[in-house]
Design a protein around this motif. Structure first.
Motif, PDB file in Angstrom:
ATOM      1  N   SER A 268      -4.362   4.380 -14.279  1.00 61.75           N
ATOM      2  CA  SER A 268      -3.784   5.455 -13.473  1.00 61.75           C
ATOM      3  C   SER A 268      -2.986   4.842 -12.337  1.00 61.75           C
ATOM      4  O   SER A 268      -3.175   3.673 -11.977  1.00 61.75           O
ATOM      5  N   LEU A 269      -2.115   5.647 -11.767  1.00 61.63           N
ATOM      6  CA  LEU A 269      -1.321   5.159 -10.649  1.00 61.63           C
ATOM      7  C   LEU A 269      -2.204   4.822  -9.453  1.00 61.63           C
ATOM      8  O   LEU A 269      -1.951   3.852  -8.727  1.00 61.63           O
ATOM      9  N   ALA A 270      -3.258   5.606  -9.247  1.00 59.62           N
ATOM     10  CA  ALA A 270      -4.158   5.353  -8.115  1.00 59.62           C
ATOM     11  C   ALA A 270      -4.874   4.019  -8.277  1.00 59.62           C
ATOM     12  O   ALA A 270      -4.962   3.224  -7.329  1.00 59.62           O
ATOM     13  N   MET A 271      -5.399   3.767  -9.486  1.00 57.90           N
ATOM     14  CA  MET A 271      -6.092   2.498  -9.729  1.00 57.90           C
ATOM     15  C   MET A 271      -5.132   1.324  -9.604  1.00 57.90           C
ATOM     16  O   MET A 271      -5.440   0.299  -8.992  1.00 57.90           O
ATOM     17  N   LEU A 272      -3.926   1.474 -10.169  1.00 55.17           N
ATOM     18  CA  LEU A 272      -2.940   0.398 -10.126  1.00 55.17           C
ATOM     19  C   LEU A 272      -2.479   0.150  -8.695  1.00 55.17           C
ATOM     20  O   LEU A 272      -2.323  -1.006  -8.270  1.00 55.17           O
ATOM     21  N   HIS A 273      -2.277   1.232  -7.936  1.00 50.98           N
ATOM     22  CA  HIS A 273      -1.862   1.089  -6.545  1.00 50.98           C
ATOM     23  C   HIS A 273      -2.913   0.354  -5.738  1.00 50.98           C
ATOM     24  O   HIS A 273      -2.592  -0.557  -4.946  1.00 50.98           O
ATOM     25  N   ASN A 274      -4.182   0.719  -5.921  1.00 51.90           N
ATOM     26  CA  ASN A 274      -5.262   0.059  -5.191  1.00 51.90           C
ATOM     27  C   ASN A 274      -5.354  -1.421  -5.546  1.00 51.90           C
ATOM     28  O   ASN A 274      -5.524  -2.277  -4.666  1.00 51.90           O
ATOM     29  N   ALA A 275      -5.220  -1.739  -6.840  1.00 52.57           N
ATOM     30  CA  ALA A 275      -5.297  -3.141  -7.277  1.00 52.57           C
ATOM     31  C   ALA A 275      -4.143  -3.953  -6.704  1.00 52.57           C
ATOM     32  O   ALA A 275      -4.332  -5.094  -6.245  1.00 52.57           O
ATOM     33  N   ILE A 276      -2.940  -3.382  -6.714  1.00 48.13           N
ATOM     34  CA  ILE A 276      -1.769  -4.105  -6.209  1.00 48.13           C
ATOM     35  C   ILE A 276      -1.860  -4.309  -4.702  1.00 48.13           C
ATOM     36  O   ILE A 276      -1.541  -5.393  -4.178  1.00 48.13           O
ATOM     37  N   MET A 277      -2.308  -3.280  -3.983  1.00 40.31           N
ATOM     38  CA  MET A 277      -2.424  -3.403  -2.532  1.00 40.31           C
ATOM     39  C   MET A 277      -3.457  -4.460  -2.144  1.00 40.31           C
ATOM     40  O   MET A 277      -3.227  -5.286  -1.249  1.00 40.31           O
ATOM     41  N   ARG A 278      -4.613  -4.456  -2.816  1.00 39.41           N
ATOM     42  CA  ARG A 278      -5.634  -5.462  -2.521  1.00 39.41           C
ATOM     43  C   ARG A 278      -5.144  -6.849  -2.899  1.00 39.41           C
ATOM     44  O   ARG A 278      -5.420  -7.832  -2.206  1.00 39.41           O
TER      45      ARG A 278
END
Length: 451
Positions: A268-278
């Protein structure tokens, strides 16, 4: 004068780190202050100021180091952590080990190895394992001591199992091929898992541990576990086989992990966004520390700091084995209060000239093999420090995510027997270098590793 500047730099650096100020800024500031102090005392020349730009640029653009693999390996770990794969693997392993005492503790160890790419950041590794393992172990009747020890040990194990990020930095420090470093750690880590597993089987007596899988437990997903194993194993395999460089192999791993998450319907975009930000945050931290360590290291060398330390240590008139024990002891103590990245990038380059003076080629078989052996000992010592009370990093992270019934004293008591087993393994590796050298020699067919 040289001794004054050397001691001053070490004290300022230690004080800054203990104060909680960002490590990268402490290293950079100490390095610059040390240089200007040395220049004013006539120990170096202001004309050397341009060396800082050249050294930092050379470090970050060195093709042999392949720093581009670091963010990819971190991203792989973040994707695996954020997609629920850890929970799936844990419950699948628990199902496979049913009927065996200590099965959940052993499954916890194996999850730590499988999630090794995330273990470059030990906090992320321990917390991920803790979130999926604590409640099943405690519900099965494990004592808080056994559960806390298993979680802490699992998080610390993955730090030195391929393709863990820490091994990349160890290989860089000792100028070793990453494939050699990866292969050298496989047998020691597997031996450690066996020792830990035997201990858990012999000591854990939980009422529901060897029985059937409790109702409501997540169903085993063998295909997902096998796919996750294949994705992670593709990294060291592609490097060792010569199919890909480290950066290319890390990219393959990231692509495979995203594909796996998509197939599981969890992309999902939320999971991918969180992974990329971290990943961005952790990558920035890594490279900022690399720059700071480079500045500090250059200043320390310009003022003659390594020569001062070398004269101090050699002044004890120790033989090579005693010197090795002293250096490994220092690394162990440093691991109580500093992260592995700071130790590998700041302290070990200072000790490296001393390590290079120790000739163990007659014990190991060749100079190159001795370098591999020393690198493995450093990695194992650092991993032991994470688990050693009272300051081991893994212990604090294991408590951070523990249920209220698990107190820090329980985790300490659970970790002490495991630390003893770690020390046993270190002694075995010191006495029998073949444990480190044999696999890279056979798999890579390197004549330099002849015994």
């Amino acid at each position: 004068m040289v001794e004054i500047v050397t001691v001053g730099m070490l004290l300022i650096m230690a004080g800054g780190v203990f104060s909680g100020f960002p490590v990268a800024l402490v290293l950079t500031g100490t390095g610059i202050l040390g240089f200007f102090a040395a220049a004013m005392m006539g120990l170096t020349d202001f004309q050397h100021l341009g060396l800082y730009y050249l050294r930092v640029r050379g470090t970050l653009t060195n093709e042999g180091v392949q720093f581009t693999s670091v963010p990819l390996l971190i991203l792989l770990g973040m994707v695996l952590n954020g997609s629920g794969i850890a929970s799936t693997i844990f419950h699948t392993l628990g199902h496979m080990l049913r009927g065996l005492r200590g099965r959940y503790a052993i499954a916890t160890l194996l999850v730590g190895l499988i999630l090794a790419p995330a273990a470059g950041v030990i906090g992320a590794s321990v917390i991920t394992v803790a979130l999926v393992a604590y409640h099943p172990m405690l519900n099965a009747g494990y004592s808080p001591r056994a559960a806390g020890g298993a979680v802490a040990a699992s998080g610390a194990l993955g730090v030195i199992f391929p393709p863990a990020i820490m091994l990349f930095f160890v290989a860089t420090l000792f100028r070793l091929r990453i494939s050699v470093m990866y292969m050298s750690m496989v047998i020691p880590v597997l031996l450690l898992v066996i020792l830990f597993s035997i201990y858990f089987i012999a000591t854990i007596r939980a009422k529901d541990d060897g029985g059937p899988i409790p109702e409501g437990t997540e169903k085993p997903q063998y295909l997902s576990m096998i796919a996750a194993l294949a994705v992670i194993a593709s990294i060291p395999w592609s490097i060792v086989s010569g199919v890909a460089t480290l950066s290319e192999a890390a990219g393959i791993g990231v692509f495979g992990s995203l594909l796996l998450v998509a197939v599981r319907g969890q992309l999902s975009l939320a999971m991918l966004h969180n992974a990329i930000m971290r990943t961005g945050t952790l990558t920035a931290m890594v490279f900022f520390i690399v720059v700071g360590a480079t500045v500090f290291s250059l200043s320390f060398h310009l003022v003659g700091g390594p020569d001062v330390l070398f004269s101090w240590i050699t002044g004890f008139n120790l033989n090579r084995w005693q010197t090795l024990g002293l250096l490994l002891g220092l690394v162990l103590v440093l691991g109580f209060v500093f992260d592995w990245m700071e130790i590998l990038l700041v302290f070990l380059p200072i000790f490296l000239p001393i390590f290079q003076q120790l000739d163990f080629s007659d014990h190991v078989g060749s100079a190159y093999a001795a370098t591999v052996w020393l690198g493995a000992l450093i990695a194992l010592t650092l991993q032991t420090s994470f688990l050693t009370p009272p300051f081991g990093y893994a212990l604090f992270f294991a408590k951070m995510t523990a249920p209220p019934s698990v107190v820090l004293a329980d985790i300490y008591r659970g970790a002490i027997p495991l630390v003893i087993l770690e020390v046993v393994l270190l002694v075995l590796v010191v006495l029998f270098p073949t444990l480190v050298i044999w696999l890279p020699k056979v798999s890579l067919n390197l004549s330099q590793l002849s015994l």
